[in-house]
Design a protein around this motif. Structure first.
Motif, PDB file in Angstrom:
ATOM      1  N   VAL A 173      50.837  41.605  69.600  1.00 12.07           N
ATOM      2  CA  VAL A 173      49.692  42.287  70.379  1.00 12.07           C
ATOM      3  C   VAL A 173      49.528  43.533  69.725  1.00 12.07           C
ATOM      4  N   ALA A 174      50.642  44.353  69.628  1.00 10.09           N
ATOM      5  CA  ALA A 174      50.111  45.794  69.104  1.00 10.09           C
ATOM      6  C   ALA A 174      49.727  45.837  67.557  1.00 10.09           C
ATOM      7  N   THR A 175      49.609  44.718  66.882  1.00 15.21           N
ATOM      8  CA  THR A 175      48.945  44.853  65.299  1.00 15.21           C
ATOM      9  C   THR A 175      47.701  44.812  65.449  1.00 15.21           C
ATOM     10  N   VAL A 176      46.861  44.593  66.516  1.00 18.73           N
ATOM     11  CA  VAL A 176      45.239  44.473  66.699  1.00 18.73           C
ATOM     12  C   VAL A 176      45.058  45.955  67.025  1.00 18.73           C
ATOM     13  N   LEU A 177      45.716  46.759  67.276  1.00 18.62           N
ATOM     14  CA  LEU A 177      45.227  47.903  67.965  1.00 18.62           C
ATOM     15  C   LEU A 177      44.671  48.917  66.698  1.00 18.62           C
ATOM     16  N   PRO A 178      45.373  49.358  65.597  1.00 22.25           N
ATOM     17  CA  PRO A 178      44.848  50.178  64.794  1.00 22.25           C
ATOM     18  C   PRO A 178      43.342  49.888  64.559  1.00 22.25           C
ATOM     19  N   VAL A 179      43.185  48.535  64.190  1.00 25.42           N
ATOM     20  CA  VAL A 179      41.452  48.374  63.883  1.00 25.42           C
ATOM     21  C   VAL A 179      40.569  48.530  64.988  1.00 25.42           C
ATOM     22  N   LEU A 180      41.132  48.520  66.208  1.00 30.28           N
ATOM     23  CA  LEU A 180      40.335  48.952  67.530  1.00 30.28           C
ATOM     24  C   LEU A 180      40.062  50.423  67.686  1.00 30.28           C
ATOM     25  N   ALA A 181      40.832  51.196  67.042  1.00 32.56           N
ATOM     26  CA  ALA A 181      40.809  52.790  67.178  1.00 32.56           C
ATOM     27  C   ALA A 181      39.440  53.252  66.827  1.00 32.56           C
ATOM     28  N   TRP A 182      38.780  54.205  67.589  1.00 32.92           N
ATOM     29  CA  TRP A 182      37.716  54.831  67.404  1.00 32.92           C
ATOM     30  C   TRP A 182      37.625  56.300  67.033  1.00 32.92           C
ATOM     31  N   ASN A 183      38.749  56.904  66.869  1.00 29.82           N
ATOM     32  CA  ASN A 183      39.149  58.415  66.422  1.00 29.82           C
ATOM     33  C   ASN A 183      40.563  58.548  66.103  1.00 29.82           C
TER      34      ASN A 183
END
Length: 394
Positions: free
Chosen positions: A89-99
């Motif tokens: 699940v955590a793998t997806v988080l970096p590409v969702l970051a906006w800043n």
């Protein structure tokens, strides 16, 4: 196929651990090869990126010292299973970051999942090795490198096909989640080992018996983290290579790691762990020095390959020695050495990022050359007691 690989393929618990190792780096490498695109989309400088990458080791350091005790209490296989699900699940988080802030938070969460997986899968690997009665730890780490190699190759291919980073990581995250569910029976299987005894501190730090191993782990992981985090950025920014080629440095590094680790068990048995560390550090120093001096795409890839080959056998040796050093349960000793290793990973992003802004990334990577040379000299920290521990039950 080597004897170690045959044993892994034929033994369900061993095969399950091997796939966890591969899945770990596969997830990590999935977003890492898209890092230049993430950096560009957020408008981050190299110093900003170094600060964000600091979240990975920070998250690992938050969970890693406690994971050893959890493994001793609940079982390393159970912790590895849970850690892999969280990491998917955590793998997806970096590409969702906006800043910068959200990217840092994503890396912290990913690092926490990694801390759970790293200690638990290595502890389970040491237990499987003991149950089988043969040297196979390096081969497990070979699967880790193989997963990173696949991540780099697939990432470069999907970038060439026009897949966006979010499409890429969602796909790989789903694959890892399905793999975790399939691995559960093998990770939970009883290995028939006697219960471990000894001190179980809530927060594992190295004791005197593993202090030398911990120091060597620190410089080793610092170097590995620098190359894995910054090789893609170096090729993509300093050498201005397109995304499809920028991932070759990471892929070459991880591929060389895989080759070295799949052959590492036999080489360690033949030449000894100290010689493996000495020659490996020297190869990494000379190879990377050449790559940076020549300053071309292929010379740089060759340099990163030399680092991968040279460093491939070091961490498996250190973790095996830690797990077999008496006085505390294997998971506690291994967690304490791994924690110091990840402290090196913790320091690598800010050190490299800030130095890169000051003097350029090429000169900063020259620091790895000196660290690799120092690693070869530091091989003497493997004491006679720890050498005996490495060879126990080999």
């Amino acid at each position: 196929m080597s004897h170690a690989l045959r044993s892994i393929v034929r033994h369900r618990p061993a095969w399950s651990v091997a796939v966890v190792f591969a899945s770990n780096s596969f997830l990590f490498g999935s977003w890492l090869v898209r890092l230049p695109e993430i950096q560009a989309s957020l408008g981050l400088s190299e110093g900003d990126l170094g600060l964000a990458l600091l979240g990975l080791p920070l998250g690992s350091l938050l969970t890693m010292p406690m994971t050893g005790r959890w493994c001793a209490r609940l079982g390393s296989g159970r912790i590895a299973y849970g850690g892999l699900l969280v990491a998917a699940v955590a793998t997806v988080l970096p590409v969702l970051a906006w800043n910068l802030g959200t990217l840092l938070a994503a890396f912290v969460l990913g690092g926490m999942a990694n801390g759970l997986k790293d200690v638990s899968m290595n502890t389970r690997a040491a237990e499987v090795e003991s149950a089988l009665g043969q040297t196979i730890m390096a081969s497990f780490h070979g699967f880790f490198s193989l997963g990173g190699l696949l991540a780099g190759a697939i990432g470069a291919g999907l970038a060439w096909l026009g897949w966006t980073p979010i499409e890429h990581v969602v796909c790989t995250s789903a694959i890892a989640g399905v793999a975790a569910l399939a691995l559960r029976p093998g990770l939970y299987e009883d290995l028939g080992l006697p219960p471990q005894e000894g001190e179980e501190p809530a927060f594992a730090l190295p004791n005197k018996a593993v202090a030398g191993l911990a120091a060597l782990a620190f410089v080793t992981v610092f170097t590995e983290g620098t190359v894995s985090d910054w090789s893609t950025v170096y090729l993509g920014t300093t050498l201005a290579q397109p995304p499809a080629l920028a991932g070759l440095g990471f892929s070459g590094f991880m591929g060389a790691m895989a080759i070295g680790r799949f052959t590492g068990d036999a080489l360690t048995d033949r030449f000894g762990e100290v010689r493996i560390v000495q020659v490996g550090g020297a190869l990494a120093a000379v190879g990377l020095a050449f790559g940076l001096w020549a300053g071309t795409l292929w010379s740089s890839v060759i340099g990163f390959v030399c680092v991968g080959l040279g460093y491939s056998g070091i961490i498996p040796i250190l973790f095996r020695a830690a797990a077999r050093t008496p006085g505390r349960p294997a998971s506690i000793q291994l967690a304490s050495v791994a924690t110091m290793g990840y402290l090196g990973w913790f320091l690598a992003p800010p050190v490299v990022g800030f130095l890169a802004e000051a003097v350029g990334l090429r000169l900063t990577l020259g620091l790895v050359v000196f660290i690799a040379a120092g690693t070869a000299l530091a091989a003497s920290s493997l004491t006679s007691r720890q050498r005996a521990a490495v060879k126990q039950n080999s």
